[in-house]
Design a protein around this motif. Structure first.
Motif, PDB file in Angstrom:
ATOM      1  N   THR A  12      59.333 121.732  92.016  1.00 29.65           N
ATOM      2  CA  THR A  12      59.182 123.162  92.274  1.00 29.65           C
ATOM      3  C   THR A  12      57.748 123.646  92.088  1.00 29.65           C
ATOM      4  N   GLU A  13      57.019 123.020  91.162  1.00 25.21           N
ATOM      5  CA  GLU A  13      55.642 123.458  90.914  1.00 25.21           C
ATOM      6  C   GLU A  13      54.759 123.173  92.126  1.00 25.21           C
ATOM      7  N   LYS A  14      54.945 121.990  92.727  1.00 26.41           N
ATOM      8  CA  LYS A  14      54.148 121.659  93.912  1.00 26.41           C
ATOM      9  C   LYS A  14      54.583 122.496  95.105  1.00 26.41           C
ATOM     10  N   LEU A  15      55.890 122.763  95.203  1.00 20.72           N
ATOM     11  CA  LEU A  15      56.396 123.614  96.281  1.00 20.72           C
ATOM     12  C   LEU A  15      55.787 125.011  96.188  1.00 20.72           C
ATOM     13  N   GLU A  16      55.688 125.539  94.973  1.00 21.56           N
ATOM     14  CA  GLU A  16      55.089 126.862  94.778  1.00 21.56           C
ATOM     15  C   GLU A  16      53.630 126.860  95.237  1.00 21.56           C
ATOM     16  N   GLN A  17      52.892 125.794  94.890  1.00 16.98           N
ATOM     17  CA  GLN A  17      51.485 125.715  95.306  1.00 16.98           C
ATOM     18  C   GLN A  17      51.365 125.639  96.829  1.00 16.98           C
ATOM     19  N   ALA A  18      52.238 124.837  97.449  1.00 12.45           N
ATOM     20  CA  ALA A  18      52.197 124.709  98.914  1.00 12.45           C
ATOM     21  C   ALA A  18      52.476 126.051  99.595  1.00 12.45           C
ATOM     22  N   LEU A  19      53.382 126.826  99.040  1.00 12.48           N
ATOM     23  CA  LEU A  19      53.697 128.139  99.616  1.00 12.48           C
ATOM     24  C   LEU A  19      52.524 129.102  99.469  1.00 12.48           C
ATOM     25  N   ASN A  20      51.855 129.062  98.312  1.00  7.91           N
ATOM     26  CA  ASN A  20      50.689 129.937  98.112  1.00  7.91           C
ATOM     27  C   ASN A  20      49.585 129.620  99.118  1.00  7.91           C
ATOM     28  N   GLU A  21      49.439 128.332  99.460  1.00  8.95           N
ATOM     29  CA  GLU A  21      48.433 127.943 100.452  1.00  8.95           C
ATOM     30  C   GLU A  21      48.860 128.365 101.859  1.00  8.95           C
ATOM     31  N   GLN A  22      50.160 128.239 102.151  1.00 13.88           N
ATOM     32  CA  GLN A  22      50.668 128.545 103.486  1.00 13.88           C
ATOM     33  C   GLN A  22      50.774 130.048 103.736  1.00 13.88           C
ATOM     34  N   PHE A  23      51.200 130.784 102.692  1.00 17.27           N
ATOM     35  CA  PHE A  23      51.397 132.237 102.824  1.00 17.27           C
ATOM     36  C   PHE A  23      50.623 132.962 101.713  1.00 17.27           C
ATOM     37  N   PRO A  24      49.280 133.025 101.828  1.00 16.31           N
ATOM     38  CA  PRO A  24      48.461 133.619 100.747  1.00 16.31           C
ATOM     39  C   PRO A  24      48.758 135.089 100.477  1.00 16.31           C
ATOM     40  N   GLU A  25      49.316 135.798 101.460  1.00 15.10           N
ATOM     41  CA  GLU A  25      49.606 137.220 101.274  1.00 15.10           C
ATOM     42  C   GLU A  25      50.933 137.460 100.560  1.00 15.10           C
ATOM     43  N   ALA A  26      51.801 136.431 100.510  1.00 17.40           N
ATOM     44  CA  ALA A  26      53.159 136.601  99.979  1.00 17.40           C
ATOM     45  C   ALA A  26      53.159 136.656  98.453  1.00 17.40           C
ATOM     46  N   ARG A  27      54.111 137.395  97.921  1.00 22.27           N
ATOM     47  CA  ARG A  27      54.318 137.461  96.470  1.00 22.27           C
ATOM     48  C   ARG A  27      55.388 136.425  96.121  1.00 22.27           C
ATOM     49  N   ILE A  28      54.978 135.384  95.386  1.00 21.91           N
ATOM     50  CA  ILE A  28      55.827 134.218  95.158  1.00 21.91           C
ATOM     51  C   ILE A  28      56.088 134.051  93.671  1.00 21.91           C
ATOM     52  N   ALA A  29      57.333 133.744  93.304  1.00 19.22           N
ATOM     53  CA  ALA A  29      57.705 133.493  91.911  1.00 19.22           C
ATOM     54  C   ALA A  29      58.500 132.200  91.841  1.00 19.22           C
ATOM     55  N   ARG A  30      58.430 131.558  90.691  1.00 26.04           N
ATOM     56  CA  ARG A  30      59.165 130.302  90.463  1.00 26.04           C
ATOM     57  C   ARG A  30      60.089 130.469  89.266  1.00 26.04           C
ATOM     58  N   MET A  31      61.327 130.010  89.409  1.00 25.22           N
ATOM     59  CA  MET A  31      62.308 130.131  88.326  1.00 25.22           C
ATOM     60  C   MET A  31      62.924 128.755  88.061  1.00 25.22           C
ATOM     61  N   ASP A  32      62.488 128.124  86.984  1.00 25.04           N
ATOM     62  CA  ASP A  32      63.056 126.853  86.538  1.00 25.04           C
ATOM     63  C   ASP A  32      62.912 126.777  85.026  1.00 25.04           C
ATOM     64  N   THR A  33      63.281 125.676  84.445  1.00 21.94           N
ATOM     65  CA  THR A  33      63.229 125.560  82.987  1.00 21.94           C
ATOM     66  C   THR A  33      61.821 125.758  82.452  1.00 21.94           C
ATOM     67  N   ASP A  34      60.816 125.290  83.179  1.00 23.66           N
ATOM     68  CA  ASP A  34      59.429 125.411  82.712  1.00 23.66           C
ATOM     69  C   ASP A  34      58.950 126.859  82.731  1.00 23.66           C
ATOM     70  N   SER A  35      59.314 127.618  83.760  1.00 25.51           N
ATOM     71  CA  SER A  35      58.795 128.980  83.892  1.00 25.51           C
ATOM     72  C   SER A  35      59.593 130.003  83.088  1.00 25.51           C
ATOM     73  N   THR A  36      60.724 129.602  82.499  1.00 32.78           N
ATOM     74  CA  THR A  36      61.565 130.567  81.761  1.00 32.78           C
ATOM     75  C   THR A  36      61.731 130.176  80.294  1.00 32.78           C
ATOM     76  N   ARG A  37      60.796 129.389  79.765  1.00 36.43           N
ATOM     77  CA  ARG A  37      60.911 128.956  78.365  1.00 36.43           C
ATOM     78  C   ARG A  37      60.800 130.137  77.397  1.00 36.43           C
ATOM     79  N   ARG A  38      59.892 131.072  77.694  1.00 34.67           N
ATOM     80  CA  ARG A  38      59.703 132.215  76.805  1.00 34.67           C
ATOM     81  C   ARG A  38      60.860 133.195  76.950  1.00 34.67           C
ATOM     82  N   LYS A  39      61.258 133.771  75.838  1.00 38.01           N
ATOM     83  CA  LYS A  39      62.372 134.715  75.838  1.00 38.01           C
ATOM     84  C   LYS A  39      62.046 135.904  76.741  1.00 38.01           C
ATOM     85  N   GLY A  40      62.989 136.260  77.585  1.00 42.21           N
ATOM     86  CA  GLY A  40      62.834 137.405  78.473  1.00 42.21           C
ATOM     87  C   GLY A  40      62.220 137.078  79.818  1.00 42.21           C
TER      88      GLY A  40
END
Length: 810
Positions: free
Chosen positions: A564-592
């Motif tokens: 998912t981390e590489k997929l997120e990077q590829a999307l940022n390169e392909q669609f620089p104007e888009a607002r992109i978020a990633r939701m997996d165990t790594d990105s949601t470790r902090r409470k809230g």
């Protein structure tokens, strides 16, 4: 009076203790007690009060640990059923059910004796024992990490003393200081200056605040008034105010995530399902229904109205969901309409928050509990309705002891407490649908989306590259990229599902083909770009990325695969104007973090949401018109007979996030194995066809629901000893079955064999699989062999894990 007590130790059965007269008033079922057990004291749980019998040698309980029960009397048969079925000590079952931090067992500490001091300096003593003695000499009064059996051997030689001291309470009420008017005091005389002039400018406002509230947190006063501490001290000294301590409630509510508008009425299929559930509730007796409603059919509204009906009968409800992030989302929907009647309970809460929520439940202060797997044990005294949403989800299976299946136990708890149970899913588990076909469950169908919205169109893209481009990695197909571009232009939202986190999946040596693997587990390390580390997703080991080949020492390693981390990077390169978020165990470790990501997506502050299976659950985002499945085949590679079922469910569920608003939905599935029946039938929205195919396969192979399984997994630091123990257990099982001439043929023993992951967290792993059509007969066999084997293996450094109804075969 005698008490039947379950101690929180790995021992079977319960024990009888006498109740001293001075503790009689508070010794209620559900309270913890401290009891003598052998030469030590241990915590236990009161399961039953019985009249004293003329038994000799019955010891008295040493102390009572709780002012009020921690679980209800109705839950005792449930806990005991669970202990028998999963072959796990009942005291440890209860301990696992309670909020973390309520373990009151004493700490074991060690000190050297005079003989031990001599042994530590004696070169004739074994090196391992000398090192342990030296550690104890440097850390008197602490517990070493060595196995308890090793400490006992040192004690038997007279080298150490093992002592006990009370463990400090890890969790309890949160106490804070309050300030309020003293008895008999009134505000007006103070404002009139009858006790002296009010010198400070804000003194009148200070007194009005305290008198109007009657009891105010001292911290709130000092936050509102810069001189609050001085004024409190002044008026306490004059006897006008008084200070005291009290418990405050830790509120874990995460806020609402854009709750949808309340529907004016129900559609016909919702009315039909709700009528059946209300009818079951009105009978005030146990029943189980399977609510089979396609994604977007309005199951959540049926749940809400069923809960309201249970509450109108002065009964309570429990709503379970498979993921913590989904619990946060569902809590927002229900709290918006039910207010403070709702409690949330899951492992993502802090220890204090879980304790507070638990005590609110056991006191009957809440009417609805929403939570993940651990909410199964919510101590609701008037439980009338249990709902298990997304009942098919494998997250309901606990992967640590006791290894229970929360969906199955929800049915058991409903039966023991006379509650109505509703299992809901758009892709029911094969087991639950099989029970519905056999009329063990009532089948309630909702085959259409609300407002007759169409199911999304699904297209499959074959990702097998042509021969001249073999070896090249393509993350996103041209068709999916084009569809995402169109979606962004139209202002719609997109979800991309990839069930693999990280950046690069593998670091491979081009010279010898060897991958960089975890030293503790025989699995490849995953590259995480943000942390710039290679990480093992099983044990947490990590290393730097500049490594050489472990086999040929080559320094040039090639990266392969993606997450998912590489997929997120590829999307940022392909669609620089888009607002992109990633939701997996790594990105949601902090409470809230999970709640924040979901809220931003619900508020349409995010255009593209990338995630793992966390995003496939029952979310309702009307703005999503496109769902992309990046690698549909991943779950088919699992060494598990449920691999096809999981793949069908994942694809169907994530596809169901699309087209839930007024606009139609579209799903693009990228696959290397598009001819597999699970993928074909998910594309065709053909659950019944899938069920019939899967059921036939399982019947031929003798897998659930046509049999019961138990996996016996042995883990040890020494490979040879672990293999020897596994073979010994296999022989022991077959010997017992040979002695059962009539019933022995009803149980099949497969193995032992090396586990699919042969080494994990530094332990070598062997396993055996038991198959039987008779669950009680298999349980009888396990009870015969497990306790004896555990004692034997302990001395060999091998640990036995019993997994009844296993879901993870690796």
């Amino acid at each position: 009076m005698h008490l039947r007590v379950a101690v929180s130790l790995p021992v079977t059965g319960t024990y009888t203790y006498a109740l001293p007269e001075h503790l009689k008033a508070g010794a209620l079922v559900g309270c913890r007690v401290m009891v003598p057990f052998g030469k030590r004291r241990i915590a236990g749980f009161i399961l039953e009060q019985t009249p004293a019998s003329p038994q000799e040698g019955v010891k008295e309980i040493a102390d009572l640990l709780d002012d009020e029960p921690l679980f209800t009397e109705k839950m005792v048969p449930f806990f005991e059923w669970m202990a028998r079925h999963y072959v796990h000590p009942v005291g440890q079952v209860i301990q696992a059910a309670l909020p973390a931090g309520l373990n009151a067992n004493p700490l074991k500490t060690t000190v050297l004796t005079d003989k031990g001091i001599e042994a530590a300096n004696d070169r004739h003593v074994a090196l391992e024992e000398r090192r342990l003695l030296e550690w104890i000499a440097k850390h008197p009064g602490r517990r070493p990490s060595a196995p308890y059996a090793q400490l006992v051997r040192l004690r038997n030689k007279g080298w150490i003393d093992i002592r006990e001291k009370d463990r400090p309470a890890a969790v309890g009420p949160l106490m804070r200081k309050f300030v309020g008017p003293a008895p008999g005091q009134a505000l007006q005389p103070l404002l009139d200056g009858k006790m002296g002039a009010l010198k400070a400018k804000n003194e009148a406002a200070f007194l009005e605040t305290i008198f109007h509230a009657e009891s105010t947190l001292l911290s709130d006063i000092t936050a509102c008034f810069s001189n609050g501490g001085y004024l409190v001290k002044k008026w306490v000294g004059r006897g006008v105010l008084e200070c005291g301590s009290g418990a405050v409630y830790r509120n874990p509510t995460g806020g609402f995530i854009s709750p949808p508008p309340v529907p004016e009425g129900l559609f016909e299929q919702q009315e039909h399902a709700l009528k059946a559930i209300r009818g079951a509730l009105n009978k005030n007796a146990f029943s189980t229904s399977l609510l089979f409603g396609v994604t977007g059919s309005g199951k959540t509204e049926v749940y809400y109205r069923a809960v309201k009906h249970a509450l109108s009968q002065d009964r309570q409800a429990l709503l379970m969901v498979p993921e913590i992030s989904l619990a946060i989302y569902i809590e927002g929907l229900f709290r918006n309409r039910l207010g403070d009647q709702v409690a949330v309970y899951h492992s993502g809460l802090g220890r204090g928050e879980r304790y507070d929520q638990w005590m609110r439940m056991v006191r009957g202060e809440v009417n609805l509990v929403i939570g993940a797997r651990s909410a199964l044990f919510a101590p609701l005294p008037r439980l009338g309705l249990i709902i298990v949403d997304e009942e098919h989800d494998s997250a309901y299976k606990q992967d640590m002891s006791p290894r229970y299946q929360a969906r199955d136990l929800a049915v058991v708890r409903g039966r023991t407490e006379g509650a109505t149970v509703v299992l809901g899913s758009g892709t029911p588990s094969v087991q639950s649908y099989h029970n519905a076909v056999l009329n063990r469950y009532h089948l309630l169908s909702m085959p259409e989306r609300i407002e007759r919205r169409p199911l999304p169109d699904i297209q499959v893209v074959d990702m097998k590259p042509p021969e001249d481009k073999r070896g090249e990695q393509t993350i996103l197909s041209p068709l999916l990229l084009e569809a995402m571009g169109e979606n962004l232009t139209q202002g719609d939202q997109t979800i991309l599902f990839l069930n693999r986190r990280g950046f690069h999946r593998l670091f491979i040596c081009p010279s010898c083909g060897e991958s960089v693997r975890c030293p503790n587990c025989e699995v490849a390390l995953t590259h995480h770009l943000k942390a710039d580390r290679l990480t093992c997703h099983y044990c947490g080991y990590s290393s730097r990325t500049r490594v050489s080949c472990p086999s040929c020492k080559g320094a040039t390693l090639k990266t392969y695969g993606f997450g998912t981390e590489k997929l997120e990077q590829a999307l940022n390169e392909q669609f620089p104007e888009a607002r992109i978020a990633r939701m997996d165990t790594d990105s949601t470790r902090r409470k809230g973090q999970a709640a924040r990501i979901l809220k931003q997506f619900a508020d349409r502050e995010t255009d593209i949401l990338v995630g793992t299976q966390m995003i496939t659950k029952g979310y309702d985002f009307p703005g999503v018109t496109l769902v992309g499945v990046v690698a549909a085949d991943l779950s088919l590679t699992f060494p598990d007979f449920r691999a096809g079922e999981r793949t069908f469910q994942l694809l169907s569920q994530v596809a169901g996030r699309s087209g839930r608003g007024s606009r139609g939905g579209r799903v693009i599935v990228q696959s290397f194995n598009s001819d597999h029946y699970a993928i074909r039938m998910a594309v065709g929205h053909d659950y019944k066809g899938f069920f019939e195919k899967e059921q036939d396969l399982r019947e031929q192979l003798g897998y659930p629901p046509f049999s019961h399984l138990a996996c016996l997994r042995l883990k040890g630091s020494d490979k040879g000893r672990t293999e020897k123990a596994a073979h010994g257990m296999g022989e022991s099982l077959r010997r017992i079955l040979d002695g059962w001439p009539k019933r022995g043929r009803e149980i099949h023993v497969l193995g032992p064999i090396e586990a699919p992951l042969p080494k994990l967290k530094g332990k070598y792993r062997q396993q055996l699989l038991l198959k039987s059509g008779n669950a009680s007969l298999m349980r009888h066999l396990l009870e015969r062999v497990v306790e004896r084997s555990r004692r034997q293996f302990r001395s060999e450094g091998v640990h036995l894990v019993v997994d009844v109804d296993p879901y993870n075969m690796s």
